[in-house]
Write a protein that holds these residues in place. Structure first.
Motif, short mmCIF file in Angstrom:
data_model
loop_
_atom_site.label_atom_id
_atom_site.label_comp_id
_atom_site.label_asym_id
_atom_site.label_seq_id
_atom_site.Cartn_x
_atom_site.Cartn_y
_atom_site.Cartn_z
N TYR A 173 -4.35 6.57 -1.57
CA TYR A 173 -3.38 5.47 -1.59
C TYR A 173 -3.56 4.68 -2.88
CZ TYR A 173 -2.17 6.20 3.30
OH TYR A 173 -1.71 6.74 4.46
N LEU A 179 -2.48 0.52 -4.64
CA LEU A 179 -1.82 -0.78 -4.49
C LEU A 179 -0.63 -0.78 -5.44
CD1 LEU A 179 -4.43 -3.65 -4.26
CD2 LEU A 179 -2.86 -2.81 -2.53
N VAL A 210 0.86 -1.19 0.00
CA VAL A 210 0.00 0.00 0.00
C VAL A 210 0.89 1.24 0.00
CG1 VAL A 210 -1.70 1.32 1.32
CG2 VAL A 210 -1.92 -1.16 1.13
N GLN A 211 0.71 2.08 -1.00
CA GLN A 211 1.60 3.22 -1.21
C GLN A 211 0.82 4.53 -1.16
OE1 GLN A 211 3.80 2.67 -4.83
NE2 GLN A 211 4.39 0.57 -4.33
N PRO A 212 1.41 5.57 -0.56
CA PRO A 212 0.71 6.86 -0.50
C PRO A 212 0.63 7.52 -1.88
CG PRO A 212 2.71 6.83 0.87
CD PRO A 212 2.73 5.59 0.07
N PHE A 219 -7.26 4.13 -4.10
CA PHE A 219 -8.35 4.11 -3.12
C PHE A 219 -8.04 5.09 -2.01
CE2 PHE A 219 -5.43 0.60 -2.19
CZ PHE A 219 -5.06 0.88 -0.89
N LYS A 220 -9.00 5.26 -1.12
CA LYS A 220 -8.81 6.16 0.01
C LYS A 220 -8.86 5.35 1.30
CE LYS A 220 -10.60 10.33 -2.21
NZ LYS A 220 -9.43 11.24 -2.07
N ASP A 221 -8.08 5.76 2.29
CA ASP A 221 -8.14 5.06 3.58
C ASP A 221 -9.26 5.69 4.42
OD1 ASP A 221 -7.15 7.40 4.64
OD2 ASP A 221 -5.38 6.50 5.56
N ARG A 222 -9.39 5.24 5.67
CA ARG A 222 -10.50 5.71 6.51
C ARG A 222 -10.41 7.20 6.82
NH1 ARG A 222 -10.29 2.11 11.61
NH2 ARG A 222 -11.90 3.50 12.41
N HIS A 223 -9.19 7.76 6.64
CA HIS A 223 -9.04 9.20 6.87
C HIS A 223 -9.13 9.98 5.57
CE1 HIS A 223 -8.17 8.35 11.01
NE2 HIS A 223 -7.15 7.58 10.69
N ARG A 245 -7.43 9.70 2.84
CA ARG A 245 -6.18 10.01 2.16
C ARG A 245 -6.00 9.08 0.96
NH1 ARG A 245 -3.90 9.04 7.22
NH2 ARG A 245 -4.11 10.81 8.62
#
Lengths: 587, 587
Positions: free
Chosen positions: A104, A106, A74-76, A96-100, A102
């Motif tokens: 990211y 694959l 998982v890369q920013p 995709f976005k994380d729970r915050h 942001r």
């Protein structure tokens, strides 16, 4: 390992969606199962084979001075924005976005992550060169995943990244990887070729693809029978022919009606000429500019060569309405004379060509007697190597005979130069205390694809024919015991003897009929087979079979290990030198 | 490996965001680097340590009959919808859509995938039992990733899943894994305890957590000094005391003003009584129903026990406005007498309690002389084991002394039962030809967390103190050569001798001062250190140091290997039996 303790769910039928032989056999032999489109579970047999491949990759990478690490999957998104690839990579990059909330993605590749790592750590030339590699599961959201492990979405890859202080060092790193790859594919017992590849929009000086030769390959490579030259079809340079001292055709260009004739073949048939007399005119959109490209009627245009000649970022066939505008005619009758384009690129073999037949920029009409030098505005014209090489062309390196073969790309080495280190400002202080950007290379091997490519190259009607270094097991001991405990005990004894001597053996101790065991042993492709049956045992022997050649023989039960070792060595030696077309890379 | 060819970027300072010692030391010793919140790069040293851990895990899992596979990290949402976890898993499950707008997630665990695999393949009891495991990178989108590798978002896990035909077989599979885990953590040289754990909402009969003991652990475990009993704090059963034949308090309940006294301590001080005389009333929302829970004033309520007693899916403290409604008073004065709730659960040690002081359901007031049996409606009351165990309690198994310790969970074994096989309809045909659901178990080990936990347990002021089986290298050879080529040559010679004897050695051949080498060797935690210096060499010896004890000594250069082997064996033997509190699991 005993087969009763091994999960190998072999099948009689291949799945309906399997198009290529490796996909069919990997499923039938109980190696993989599909979870969802382009995503597979590696069952114990596949996992064993993949580990054998990885072990060889790891050893040779380490021997070549690379160091193993593991970077995140998982890369920013921020790092990809720095290089611009967040926008340019296309939909294969699964974002995709994380729970915050942001951004990211694959990781389909790790140039951004590794450059970020190194720019944060390496400050001085003393810390370079550095070559970091990993073996990792990657993800590319292919639009149409297919062919099992050949073109999946989730796959295992070895990727390496080198960092050097200067061009000389970067070249050395590149060739060290080239050498490591050559050893890796040789050790795996594969017939392969390293071919020159196009560096594309990344630029840089060098790129080689490592191709496993297989008739079912998606790629075509060209190589010389006489020298080391080899290239993929897109890269393969065509040796310019000596300028043709063709007959000067004094006749002026002349329009001729060619009703109903659209293709080169139709026009040639209608005019009763050879397709070689016709010159095809193809119109392209190169970064927004419309450009004409000309090749002989029987040739195939190489778009990569055209793109590189034009130094274009994006190249595509011009849209029909654009063709109509610049030719004043429907699609299919474009010709270079009177064409409203600023640039006409002509394949080098047409230099000095006269008496050409070209489209007339009118519906159902062609121009005869065209002299390209005479009839075109020389200010708009350039000559270049534009076409695909053919088996009739001479080797561009030595003039020898060119051969074409199908291949599967399993490795790619790339001198990246400054592309990522400049974009991400990865600098070091040189001996003079001056800040400079690192020179990078990247080097990939498709670990899970090797398994598929290996099967595409090595199979027969009965199943997989594994090269010994890739096979999950080197020897299969088939116990045809039935109710005969003596046979079962002897099979167990020989199997244990092999294990104790570090031979990777599989004992088929299942309560199955002999026919099932023979079929499964062939299907899973174990190179060496030992059949322990009652009748042969009564004569003091066991039967053996070489999976690849089908050759059978007998080995005495007394002093078995010695006889087995001799037989085994013969089989292994024969595998190593099956021979590769052209100067052998694998032998 | 030579240090000049190894990327070990040691640092003098720990990063500002590192709170725990393992995080600080892993960064300082050049093992890991942070990519982004909760996501780390494993550099060569960490990767070596992780591979050593994985190798032991792999060996013991295989020995216990489990088979290694690799399942995908990207999982289809549809499978998670079948089990209902797509909705229930919470935000730790990172969900996304692919380019075709289909639901996927990054696997935090693989029950759905493995059940889908097995239900598609296994048809008969003959194919069972089956235990499949993998070592894989997992992702959980933790809301607050912290403590480095202890609670990251991306981490390496070993997960295994067993499938059995009946309870007896499932129990056997469970205990085989329990045994394998015990061997794994013992072989890794860790002090640990296997503790009974709560099975929570998953149900099932068994669950054990494997805890590495460390003062910095987030979890507390309780164990017996005299017998094998051990449990995590939430699970630890409290042995019921003999019913207290307390003085019968004939006095009726009586309201007393307690102005300004809110906490148990304040009320006890105000009323000049012991906190043990006070009974705390806590109000909970259990699946929408408001429930009161009573424990003695000096006790801590165990919410897990309450939740299990109520068989509740969700349990949380009641909101202040709800408390006000059911008590008719502000928060802080709830008491059981006259409370408007349908259920009151009382800790077992309060059975028969009289003379209790409880909240009066009025602001600034308490009730004295409460007899719980007399003053509460017995229809609403139930008694249960509700509180946390303490070091003063007797062992619930043998009555011995209970001890508490801090631990870090590194493994968890779980008998799942039918939960997933029923939800996903994973069936087999039994011996009678009847369809039945498989009985499952799942078994996890936090591979990357072991590395952190190991450091939490084994470190000192100078750095990491690796147990030999986990250390990236077993021996560090420090060459204090300076410009002395004899020293450099001898260091190289001893290092080569060790490598040739399959001893995992690191040669510090850097052009650094001795002080830097000593500090780095201690920091990276190599168990055995050999210092090759000019003065000692002149006397025919090298200095050696045991990293854990700090003990120093000398070994002769002549016949070095023999002397080294003796010293080494002594150090390794001492590591194995450091001793574990209570009956030793690790020795």
């Amino acid at each position: 390992m005993k087969m009763t303790a091994l999960y190998v769910p072999t099948l009689k039928e291949a799945p309906g969606d399997a198009e290529v032989v490796s996909h069919k056999l990997l499923v039938r032999a109980g190696f993989i199962r599909k979870l969802t489109s382009g995503i597979y579970v590696y069952l114990p047999m596949a996992w064993r084979a993949l580990n054998k491949i990885s072990a060889v990759v790891r050893e040779e990478m380490t021997r070549a001075g690379a160091q193993e690490i593991l970077m995140p999957m998982v890369q920013p998104g921020d790092l990809w924005k720095e290089t611009g690839r967040w926008e340019f990579y296309g939909k294969e990059l699964l974002r995709f976005k994380d729970r915050h909330d942001r951004d990211y993605c694959l990781g389909p590749t790790h140039e951004e992550v590794v450059t970020d790592l190194v720019r944060g750590e390496v400050k001085s030339y003393r810390q370079l060169p550095l070559n970091l590699f990993q073996i990792q599961t990657k993800f590319r959201d292919e639009i149409r995943p297919r062919f099992g492990l050949m073109r999946g979405r989730e796959f295992i890859m070895k990727d390496a990244y080198s960092f050097d202080t200067n061009e000389e060092g970067a070249d050395k790193s590149y060739w060290a990887m080239h050498g490591a790859y050559t050893r890796i594919f040789s050790r795996l017992g594969l017939k392969f070729r390293a071919v020159e590849a196009d560096t594309g929009s990344i630029g840089g000086n060098f790129s080689h693809e490592f191709m496993v030769l297989a008739d079912t390959g998606e790629d075509t490579i060209a190589f010389c029978d006489a020298c080391e030259w080899a290239a993929n079809l897109e890269k393969a340079q065509v040796k310019p022919a000596a300028a043709a001292a063709g007959d000067k055709d004094a006749a002026p260009a002349e329009v001729v009606a060619t009703p109903g004739a659209h293709t080169v073949e139709e026009v040639a048939a209608f005019l009763k000429v050879s397709p070689t007399a016709i010159v095809k005119t193809l119109l392209f959109d190169a970064d927004g500019e419309i450009v004409a490209a000309l090749v002989r009627g029987d040739r195939e245009l190489n778009e990569i060569k055209l793109k590189n000649h034009l130094d274009a970022t994006a190249l595509s066939l011009a849209l029909p309405e654009v063709v109509a505008t610049v030719t004043g005619a429907p699609v299919g009758f474009a010709g270079p004379v009177g064409l409203k384009v600023a640039r006409i690129v002509i394949d080098q073999e047409l230099q000095g060509a006269t008496g050409c037949i070209v489209g007339a920029n009118q519906a159902d009409a062609h121009l005869l007697h065209v002299d390209l030098a005479r009839d075109l505005d020389s200010a708009t014209v350039a000559y270049a190597d534009l076409r695909m090489i053919t088996a009739e062309d001479p080797c561009p390196a030595c003039g020898g005979a060119v051969r074409l073969a199908k291949g599967i790309e399993v490795g790619h080495v790339f001198k990246l130069g400054l592309k990522y280190s400049q974009a991400m400002d990865a600098k070091f202080l040189d001996e003079q205390g001056k800040e400079r950007h690192m020179i990078m290379g990247c080097y990939g091997i498709g670990v899970s694809r090797i398994l598929a490519a290996c099967i595409e190259q090595n199979h027969d009607a009965d199943g997989i024919v594994f090269p010994p270094p890739v096979s999950p097991f080197e020897v299969a001991v088939l116990s045809l015991a039935g109710n005969d405990e003596t046979v079962a005990a002897k099979a167990q004894e020989l199997y244990t003897m092999l294990c104790n001597n570090r031979i990777d053996a599989l004992l088929d101790d299942r309560a199955e009929r002999p026919g099932v065991k023979f079929k499964d042993a062939d299907l899973i492709g174990t190179p060496l087979q030992i059949v322990v049956g009652g009748k042969a045992l009564a004569r003091g022997v066991v039967e053996v079979k070489n999976r690849r050649t089908g050759e059978k023989g007998e080995l005495p039960v007394d002093n078995f290990l010695h006889a087995f070792s001799v037989w085994r060595q013969g089989v292994l030696d024969a595998w190593v030198c099956q021979g590769v077309p052209g100067p052998a890379s694998a032998c």
